[in-house]
Design a protein around this motif. Structure first.
Motif, PDB file in Angstrom:
ATOM      1  N   CYS A   1       5.098   3.641   4.782  1.00 37.53           N
ATOM      2  CA  CYS A   1       4.333   2.595   4.110  1.00 37.53           C
ATOM      3  C   CYS A   1       3.759   1.620   5.127  1.00 37.53           C
ATOM      4  O   CYS A   1       4.432   1.246   6.093  1.00 37.53           O
ATOM      5  CB  CYS A   1       5.207   1.824   3.114  1.00 37.53           C
TER       6      CYS A   1
ATOM      7  N   GLY B   1      -0.347   1.207   1.571  1.00 36.10           N
ATOM      8  CA  GLY B   1      -0.454   2.652   1.489  1.00 36.10           C
ATOM      9  C   GLY B   1       0.901   3.296   1.645  1.00 36.10           C
ATOM     10  O   GLY B   1       1.765   2.800   2.382  1.00 36.10           O
TER      11      GLY B   1
ATOM     12  N   ALA C   1      -5.242  12.228   3.822  1.00 33.68           N
ATOM     13  CA  ALA C   1      -4.763  12.438   2.459  1.00 33.68           C
ATOM     14  C   ALA C   1      -4.556  13.916   2.159  1.00 33.68           C
ATOM     15  O   ALA C   1      -3.649  14.287   1.402  1.00 33.68           O
ATOM     16  CB  ALA C   1      -5.750  11.820   1.467  1.00 33.68           C
TER      17      ALA C   1
ATOM     18  N   ALA D   1       1.675  13.850  -0.319  1.00 30.75           N
ATOM     19  CA  ALA D   1       1.149  13.001  -1.380  1.00 30.75           C
ATOM     20  C   ALA D   1       0.890  11.628  -0.791  1.00 30.75           C
ATOM     21  O   ALA D   1       1.460  11.269   0.245  1.00 30.75           O
ATOM     22  CB  ALA D   1       2.133  12.902  -2.551  1.00 30.75           C
ATOM     23  N   SER D   2       0.022  10.873  -1.455  1.00 27.63           N
ATOM     24  CA  SER D   2      -0.245   9.509  -0.986  1.00 27.63           C
ATOM     25  C   SER D   2      -0.600   8.636  -2.172  1.00 27.63           C
ATOM     26  O   SER D   2      -0.977   9.129  -3.250  1.00 27.63           O
ATOM     27  CB  SER D   2      -1.385   9.488   0.040  1.00 27.63           C
ATOM     28  N   ALA D   3      -0.463   7.326  -1.984  1.00 31.20           N
ATOM     29  CA  ALA D   3      -0.788   6.366  -3.035  1.00 31.20           C
ATOM     30  C   ALA D   3      -1.075   5.025  -2.378  1.00 31.20           C
ATOM     31  O   ALA D   3      -0.688   4.782  -1.228  1.00 31.20           O
ATOM     32  CB  ALA D   3       0.364   6.238  -4.031  1.00 31.20           C
TER      33      ALA D   3
ATOM     34  N   GLY E   1      -0.720   0.874  -3.439  1.00 32.39           N
ATOM     35  CA  GLY E   1      -0.293  -0.151  -4.389  1.00 32.39           C
ATOM     36  C   GLY E   1      -0.947  -1.478  -4.050  1.00 32.39           C
ATOM     37  O   GLY E   1      -1.275  -1.739  -2.890  1.00 32.39           O
TER      38      GLY E   1
ATOM     39  N   ARG F   1       4.727  -0.663  -6.368  1.00 35.18           N
ATOM     40  CA  ARG F   1       3.698  -0.045  -7.201  1.00 35.18           C
ATOM     41  C   ARG F   1       3.177   1.251  -6.586  1.00 35.18           C
ATOM     42  O   ARG F   1       2.910   2.218  -7.294  1.00 35.18           O
ATOM     43  CB  ARG F   1       2.567  -1.042  -7.435  1.00 35.18           C
ATOM     44  N   ALA F   2       3.042   1.272  -5.263  1.00 37.54           N
ATOM     45  CA  ALA F   2       2.639   2.522  -4.601  1.00 37.54           C
ATOM     46  C   ALA F   2       3.702   3.598  -4.803  1.00 37.54           C
ATOM     47  O   ALA F   2       3.378   4.766  -5.086  1.00 37.54           O
ATOM     48  CB  ALA F   2       2.405   2.269  -3.113  1.00 37.54           C
TER      49      ALA F   2
ATOM     50  N   ASP G   1       3.528   5.021  -8.243  1.00 35.96           N
ATOM     51  CA  ASP G   1       2.441   5.993  -8.353  1.00 35.96           C
ATOM     52  C   ASP G   1       2.886   7.349  -7.812  1.00 35.96           C
ATOM     53  O   ASP G   1       2.612   8.399  -8.412  1.00 35.96           O
ATOM     54  CB  ASP G   1       1.224   5.478  -7.585  1.00 35.96           C
ATOM     55  N   LEU G   2       3.595   7.332  -6.678  1.00 34.00           N
ATOM     56  CA  LEU G   2       4.117   8.594  -6.145  1.00 34.00           C
ATOM     57  C   LEU G   2       5.089   9.238  -7.134  1.00 34.00           C
ATOM     58  O   LEU G   2       5.073  10.466  -7.323  1.00 34.00           O
ATOM     59  CB  LEU G   2       4.825   8.343  -4.813  1.00 34.00           C
TER      60      LEU G   2
ATOM     61  N   HIS H   1       3.662  11.292  -9.715  1.00 33.41           N
ATOM     62  CA  HIS H   1       3.171  12.584  -9.241  1.00 33.41           C
ATOM     63  C   HIS H   1       4.306  13.487  -8.749  1.00 33.41           C
ATOM     64  O   HIS H   1       4.075  14.428  -7.987  1.00 33.41           O
ATOM     65  CB  HIS H   1       2.140  12.372  -8.130  1.00 33.41           C
TER      66      HIS H   1
END
Length: 219
Positions: free
Chosen positions: A24, A39, A75, A80-82, A84, A106-107, A110-111, A114
């Protein structure tokens, strides 16, 4: 001057003990306007055996025009990536460090949506301080690493993915408030941005709690 290339040395070592690594990194922490973004990039053992994408660096070291291409390749490379977010209003209300923690949570959420389970990972966090746990995260193993975005390829991927996402948002916000020049300065304290604040005051996107005089000059 030779710029050091990020490697997977730390990630490969950590993957001997953990099934996945989540790196992150934040962008926008020093801006006067707009949200902060974090990220998150996931690396597993098969990905760690692949070649690091050419040109991948900490986002600050990648020329602006090349960042979207580098971010796209990063990416595609990671598992995987996200990204927040925490808004300028939240930053004013709870402070920048807690806002960074919320953006990271939050990131990670999101992961999770998925199929990634953050509790199974070790989280590499760029910097020297764990701001995720104080923001309310539980069950995470967080390892702050100074200069991770420079040295660790996964953190560099998180950095450039978040940077491109935030820059795109600030460019969109520019259309609503063009006097501040956000398409150019991305919300940071450039001279033209400071001058616009003095002339027009603060917008809803500005962090009103931040001292304009004491803010960082640039990126």
């Amino acid at each position: 001057m030779t710029v050091a290339e990020p490697r997977l040395t730390l990630e490969r070592r950590l993957l001997k003990e953990h099934p996945i690594v989540i790196a992150c990194d934040e962008v926008g922490r020093g801006a006067l306007a707009g949200p902060v973004a974090v990220g998150a990039a996931v690396i597993d053992a098969p990905r760690a055996r692949k070649r690091v994408p050419q040109g991948l660096r900490d986002s600050k070291l990648v020329p602006e025009l090349r960042r979207p291409d580098v971010a796209a390749r990063a990416a595609s490379w990671v598992s995987a990536s996200a990204v927040g977010w925490s808004s300028s209003a939240e930053i004013d209300e709870i402070g920048i460090m807690r806002a960074l923690g919320l953006a990271t949570i939050r990131a990670l959420a999101d992961l999770r949506a998925h199929g990634i389970v953050p509790e199974e990972a070790i989280v590499i966090l760029d910097g020297n301080y764990d701001y995720i746990t104080p923001a309310g995260a539980t069950g995470l193993l967080v390892r702050p690493v100074i200069k991770a975005d420079r040295d660790c390829a996964s953190a560099a991927a998180a950095s450039v993915i978040a940077k491109v996402a935030r820059d795109a948002l600030m460019t969109e916000l520019h259309d609503d408030e063009p006097v501040y020049g956000w398409a150019r300065n991305k919300g940071y304290a450039s001279p033209d941005h400071r001058d616009a604040i003095r002339s027009h005051g603060l917008s809803a996107q500005h962090r009103a709690s931040w001292s304009i005089a004491d803010a960082p000059t640039l990126f």
